[in-house]
Design an enzyme around this catalytic site. Structure first.
Site, short mmCIF file in Angstrom:
data_model
loop_
_atom_site.label_atom_id
_atom_site.label_comp_id
_atom_site.label_asym_id
_atom_site.label_seq_id
_atom_site.Cartn_x
_atom_site.Cartn_y
_atom_site.Cartn_z
CG HIS A 1 22.10 -76.84 -50.99
ND1 HIS A 1 22.09 -76.04 -50.36
CD2 HIS A 1 22.69 -75.57 -52.04
CE1 HIS A 1 22.54 -74.68 -49.46
NE2 HIS A 1 23.00 -74.64 -50.54
CD GLU B 1 20.30 -78.08 -48.24
OE1 GLU B 1 19.57 -77.57 -48.22
OE2 GLU B 1 21.15 -78.37 -48.35
CG HIS C 1 18.64 -74.28 -47.43
ND1 HIS C 1 19.98 -74.42 -48.62
CD2 HIS C 1 17.50 -73.03 -47.88
CE1 HIS C 1 19.76 -73.43 -48.97
NE2 HIS C 1 19.06 -72.81 -49.31
CD GLU D 1 20.16 -75.29 -43.28
OE1 GLU D 1 19.70 -76.19 -43.20
OE2 GLU D 1 20.55 -74.03 -44.12
O1 0X9 Z 1 25.16 -72.90 -46.93
C1 0X9 Z 1 23.53 -73.08 -46.84
O2 0X9 Z 1 24.09 -72.06 -48.41
C2 0X9 Z 1 22.84 -73.05 -45.69
N1 0X9 Z 1 23.15 -74.47 -44.78
S1 0X9 Z 1 22.81 -75.87 -45.68
O3 0X9 Z 1 23.39 -76.79 -45.11
N2 0X9 Z 1 21.50 -76.30 -46.54
O4 0X9 Z 1 23.91 -75.70 -46.85
C3 0X9 Z 1 23.03 -72.35 -44.54
C4 0X9 Z 1 22.51 -70.78 -45.58
C5 0X9 Z 1 22.17 -69.94 -44.40
N3 0X9 Z 1 22.28 -68.54 -44.64
C6 0X9 Z 1 22.63 -67.21 -43.66
N4 0X9 Z 1 23.61 -67.76 -42.87
N5 0X9 Z 1 22.60 -65.58 -44.20
ZN ZN Z 2 21.09 -76.31 -48.34
#
Ligand code: 0X9
Ligand code: ZN
Ligand code: CA
Length: 474
Positions: A162, A165, A292, A365
């Site tokens: 992303h 980030e 992230h 994160e």
């Molecule tokens: O949404 C996402 O891609 C990630 N969070 S962000 O705020 N950086 O965009 C989280 C991905 C989490 N993945 C799983 N829960 N498998």
């Molecule tokens: Zn992200």
């Protein structure tokens, strides 16, 4: 009822049309979250808390008010703040721009040629279309870097799925710096580099990152135009474009190009995710860290459903170790630390087990706020660096195997039950702390892991080697 805790002027300047506001929105129930997604609100924190943070325009703020959402304004003008606290020098302050990142990789490769291999693993979308010249760079760090040494576990570290980030680029770069610059004098670093093959891709989304640098600091996706000229319809969310359970539902990803979680036209439709696919399918990664921001979280599969994997205990153990000092929270969607996502890197790198082996896919994160000021970069690196080295170290036991041969000279000094490597504490530690005085004199190789008792701080000093040679004298 409308809850606006900060008074807003009732008139709108023409110049404020693009103004972006960081808000906190109270979430009473999961349906509130889904309603936000249906309104195409750009949600920037995905923890399951009673609140989420989102980036909204003036118009969206008004619409949210009409929908009875409770809203707190956190930052009135994100772009202004970006210029004041991050892009102070026009080069993102302590954060790396794309060109600074490329330069740093080339310098590392030139300074440490005997332990690095710099690889162009693919083109960005804009290069693919012939409108920019950006490559996706990976650096391999290991001894004999041009040889694939099968017995050394492969570890993958990726930043910047992303674009906005920014900190997700800095942790991978810091890992590269510590592994290369300390190699010659720090025996533990030398041990990791010599006994692992560490692949680092600090910036998977260079087009998006450059768009953040030059045009719009809050850009998330890649720069696929999706056939539109209006940026509101552009970009694919690279972390929804992987093939495993791609498009499982429209909550964890979106079929619409204007969504921030647009999954693209097909699995691996984007050159950026294809670059990862190609790299992963031609190596034998056992653990991956995808950086992230934000949330102070350590996330693992599954993302697409609220269920645990069959390796749940191991993921939790890894999380316990990574989070021991920095206080990050570990878990998956079922644990409620994160909302569902489908088509992300974690689920694919772990779940796809036919074309490649299973890899323990982890998403970190970093940090506790959206786009921390440049001055916080060192602190955020610090709280992730040693934990990341720990994951690299633990790759030796992934997937978990019984402790290797501790029989020395045909003699078994200690009963070691299977399934008890350093990921499952005590046993290996006991092997190490076992009084060796009972052994006949000689030289022994004892295999062991880390100070997994976890009763004290997990520091760099509690990182040991995979095995040691012990001399026992009369
Ligand atoms: O949404 C996402 O891609 C990630 N969070 S962000 O705020 N950086 O965009 C989280 C991905 C989490 N993945 C799983 N829960 N498998
Ligand atoms: Zn992200
Ligand atoms: Ca090697």
């Amino acid at each position: 009822m409308v809850f606006l805790f900060v008074g807003m002027p009732s008139f709108v300047f023409a110049t404020e049309v693009e103004r972006k506001i960081l808000v906190e929105i109270e979430i009473g129930k999961i349906s509130d979250f889904i309603r936000l997604q249906e309104m195409n609100i750009d949600i920037v924190s995905r923890q399951l808390t009673p609140k989420v943070q989102a980036i909204v325009s003036r118009r969206e703020l008004e619409r949210l008010g009409e929908q009875d959402f409770k809203i707190h304004i956190l930052i009135e003008n994100l772009i202004k703040r970006f210029k004041e606290e991050i892009d102070t020098d026009g080069n993102l302050g302590k954060y790396h721009t794309y060109s600074e990142m490329v330069e740093e990789l080339h310098k590392a490769a030139a300074m440490y040629p005997h332990i690095t291999q710099l690889v162009d693993i693919g083109d960005s979308w804009e290069k693919w279309k012939g409108i920019a010249d950006r490559d996706i760079w990976a650096i391999k760090i290991s001894d004999n870097p041009y040889i694939e040494e099968e017995e050394e576990p492969d570890v993958l570290i990726v930043g910047c799925h992303h674009a906005r980030e920014l900190i997700s680029v800095e942790i991978p770069l810091a890992i590269i710096r510590v592994l290369t610059s300390r190699y010659s004098f720090d025996p533990r670093i030398k041990y990791l580099v010599n006994n692992r093959e560490i692949w680092v891709v600090p910036m998977l989304n260079p087009d998006g990152h450059v768009y953040v640098e030059e045009v719009y600091p809050m850009w998330r996706k890649n720069r696929n135009t999706n056939g539109y000229t209006d940026p509101a319809y552009q970009g694919v969310d690279l972390n929804r474009n992987y093939s495993f359970q791609w498009g499982y539902d429209d909550i964890g990803s979106s079929p619409y190009p204007w969504s921030q979680i647009y999954r693209g036209l097909a699995p691996f439709s984007e050159p950026e995710t294809q670059a990862i696919k190609q790299l992963v399918e031609t190596h034998n990664f056992v653990v991956s860290l995808s950086y992230h921001s934000y949330g102070n979280l350590f996330l693992f599969p599954w993302g697409y459903i609220d269920e645990d994997t069959e390796d749940h205990a191991i993921f939790e153990r890894l999380g316990q170790i990574y989070c021991h000092n920095n206080g990050y929270v570990y878990g998956n969607a079922k644990d409620g630390v994160i909302y569902n996502t489908n088509g992300d890197m974690n689920d694919w790198i772990y779940g796809e087990q036919e074309v490649k082996n299973k890899c323990f896919g982890i998403t970190i994160e970093v940090g506790d706020c959206f786009q921390p000021p440049s001055s916080e970069v060192p602190k955020l690196i610090q709280e992730n660096l040693v934990p990341a080295l720990w994951m690299i170290f633990l790759a030796r036991w992934l997937p978990p195997t019984p402790i290797p041969d501790i029989r020395v000279n045909g003699w078994v000094p200690y009963e070691v039950p299977v399934h008890q490597g350093p990921l499952f504490y005590l046993e290996s530690y006991e092997v190490f702390s076992m009084p060796v005085s009972g052994l006949p004199a000689g030289t022994y190789t004892l295999y062991f892991g880390v100070d997994t008792v976890m009763d004290g701080d997990v520091t760099w000093d509690s990182l040991y080697y995979d095995n040691v040679v012990v001399n026992v004298t009369e």
